[in-house]
Scaffold this active site. Structure first.
Site, PDB file in Angstrom:
ATOM      1  NE  ARG A  52      -8.637 -13.985 -32.856  1.00  9.12           N
ATOM      2  CZ  ARG A  52      -9.509 -15.002 -32.997  1.00  9.12           C
ATOM      3  NH1 ARG A  52     -10.471 -15.175 -32.112  1.00  9.12           N
ATOM      4  NH2 ARG A  52      -9.425 -15.831 -34.014  1.00  9.12           N
ATOM      5  CE1 TYR A  83       9.761  -4.365 -17.357  1.00  7.71           C
ATOM      6  CE2 TYR A  83       8.785  -5.983 -18.822  1.00  7.71           C
ATOM      7  CZ  TYR A  83       8.664  -5.053 -17.815  1.00  7.71           C
ATOM      8  OH  TYR A  83       7.419  -4.814 -17.267  1.00  7.71           O
ATOM      9  CG  ASP A 132      12.571  -4.069 -24.603  1.00  8.69           C
ATOM     10  OD1 ASP A 132      12.349  -2.889 -24.944  1.00  8.69           O
ATOM     11  OD2 ASP A 132      11.965  -4.641 -23.688  1.00  8.69           O
ATOM     12  CE  LYS A 150       7.359   0.740 -20.135  1.00 10.18           C
ATOM     13  NZ  LYS A 150       6.708   0.363 -18.906  1.00 10.18           N
TER      14      LYS A 150
HETATM   15  C1  LIG Z   1      12.260  -2.150 -21.339  1.00  5.19           C
HETATM   16  C2  LIG Z   1      10.838  -2.601 -21.173  1.00  5.19           C
HETATM   17  N1  LIG Z   1      10.347  -3.523 -21.997  1.00  5.19           N
HETATM   18  C3  LIG Z   1       9.081  -3.974 -21.900  1.00  5.19           C
HETATM   19  C4  LIG Z   1       8.249  -3.485 -20.916  1.00  5.19           C
HETATM   20  C5  LIG Z   1       6.855  -4.045 -20.805  1.00  5.19           C
HETATM   21  O1  LIG Z   1       5.926  -3.136 -21.273  1.00  5.19           O
HETATM   22  P1  LIG Z   1       4.401  -3.195 -20.803  1.00  5.19           P
HETATM   23  O2  LIG Z   1       4.383  -2.632 -19.420  1.00  5.19           O
HETATM   24  O3  LIG Z   1       3.678  -2.387 -21.806  1.00  5.19           O
HETATM   25  O4  LIG Z   1       4.007  -4.640 -20.817  1.00  5.19           O
HETATM   26  C6  LIG Z   1       8.705  -2.510 -20.027  1.00  5.19           C
HETATM   27  C7  LIG Z   1       7.830  -1.986 -18.969  1.00  5.19           C
HETATM   28  O5  LIG Z   1       8.274  -1.423 -17.984  1.00  5.19           O
HETATM   29  C8  LIG Z   1      10.042  -2.059 -20.163  1.00  5.19           C
HETATM   30  O6  LIG Z   1      10.559  -1.140 -19.329  1.00  5.19           O
END
Ligand SMILES: Cc1ncc(COP(=O)(O)O)c(C=O)c1O
Length: 380
Positions: A49, A102, A174, A199
């Protein structure tokens, strides 16, 4: 050394006779030791882990990308955000969260943190130093996202961080939109930068991953410990894919960034469009702030259509042939979504029309333009 040079080699094993260019994938839950005493050593990994060599190489790449003190890896971008948040809060705290964040992060704060007796207050993303009015004795955390999800507001990161620092409040951002290539939040004063590596780093829409990079060792250790206690672990196969994505990240990112600007420029004078929400486009209301703090753009932006029925908006998205209909961005393929059903805001003023988001992939920009034009012609 420039990023594209660095990331072509970062985390690679030392060359030898027939050495692979990337670290090998070691799949393990159990790790074996020669001596019983070694099971309890704190200087070596004791269990699957806790990761493997490929995780170390990937963490090093993220730490280098952001200029941080350490990185904790997660099986998704959302997990990177939620664990980073959890590492900094306790029952009775007050958290300030940008209204443009988000959606699932918003949901986590509004539900899960609430259950832990932690209050989340949403602030206007454009608040800047005005955030000081919202700081309370129990404020432990300010969460930023710039540009904001779906609506692309740029935040005054240095102004917010200055207030946070003078009040001993931790800041988390973020930083997914910029891939750490067009924004360096730690340099602007942010404490923790989170990525949905799903992404741009994955780049091929086939792997989920996340990373939280801290400015200091003590912040890093706090996230590491939270992750350890809650049982965080990520697959070595996924870590390998993300490290592989690093190798081509800069080239893909620059190409997708350029395509998004071509489309944003073209759409800004289209007769069906009220406004283009792309921070790197000169019409964007926060363009000057973007110019001050960012060194480039991203592949994703939104467009406000002139008022029309929802039927027409859905018809437009359905008529697209190259753009797929789906969430996410940063992959090789272009995507489009109708945003209004998921646009949850406490401080929003009306945009004046329906909101559509385009994520540019690696297709030819002229082909993407033609696709959008034929979809407009089909519906209007
Ligand atoms: C700005 C942003 N933060 C976090 C996430 C979450 O990422 P994950 O889909 O890998 O959980 C996304 C996903 O669309 C996002 O657009």
């Amino acid at each position: 050394m420039k990023n594209e040079t660095k990331f072509a080699h970062i985390g690679a094993p030392k060359a030898g006779l027939g050495t692979a260019v990337n670290p090998s994938i070691s799949r393990a839950s159990t790790l074996l030791f020669d001596r019983a005493e070694d099971l309890y050593r704190s200087d070596i990994r004791g269990y699957g882990r806790h990761g493997a060599q490929v995780h170390d190489a990937l963490a090093e790449a993220f730490t280098d990308l952001e200029g941080g003190a350490g990185t904790v890896l997660f099986p998704s971008g959302l997990a990177a955000c939620t664990y980073a948040i959890l590492s900094q809060v306790k029952s009775g705290d007050h958290v300030l969260l940008t209204d443009s964040c988000y959606g699932p992060t918003r949901k986590f704060c509004d539900t899960y943190l609430k259950k832990m007796n932690i209050e989340t207050e949403f602030y206007d993303p454009r608040i800047g130093s005005g955030i000081k009015e919202f700081i309370r004795d129990n404020t432990s955390l300010i969460i930023l996202e710039s540009p904001g999800s779906l609506s692309f507001e740029i935040q005054d990161i240095p102004a917010i961080c200055k207030v946070a620092k003078s009040n001993n409040v931790v800041t988390i951002i973020d930083n997914t939109w910029s891939a750490g290539l067009s924004l360096n939040p730690l340099k602007l004063g942010v404490d923790i930068s989170c990525h949905a590596a799903t992404k741009y780093f994955g780049g091929h829409s086939d792997v989920m991953y996340g990373a939280a990079i801290s400015r200091t060792k003590s912040l890093h250790n706090a996230i590491k410990q939270t992750a350890k206690y809650i049982g965080n672990a990520s697959s070595p196969d996924d870590a390998y894919q993300i490290l592989r994505g690093f190798r081509t990240l800069v080239t893909r990112f620059r190409q997708q960034e350029a395509t998004s600007l071509v489309l944003a420029d073209w759409l800004s004078s289209h007769d069906r469009v009220l406004q283009v929400l792309h921070p790197a486009h000169s019409d964007h209301p926060d363009h000057a702030l973007w110019q001050r703090d960012f060194t480039g753009g991203g592949c994703i932006f939104s467009v406000v259509f002139k008022p029309c029925s929802e039927k027409k908006v859905l018809g437009f998205v359905n008529a697209l042939k190259i753009f797929g209909i789906g969430y996410s961005y940063g992959g090789f393929e272009s995507l489009c979504i109708h945003c209004d059903p998921q646009l949850k805001r406490n401080h929003a003023t009306s945009l004046g029309g329906p909101l559509i988001r385009f994520a540019c992939g690696l297709e030819n920009a002229e082909d993407l333009k033609s696709d959008i034009e034929q979809a407009f012609k089909t519906v209007f």
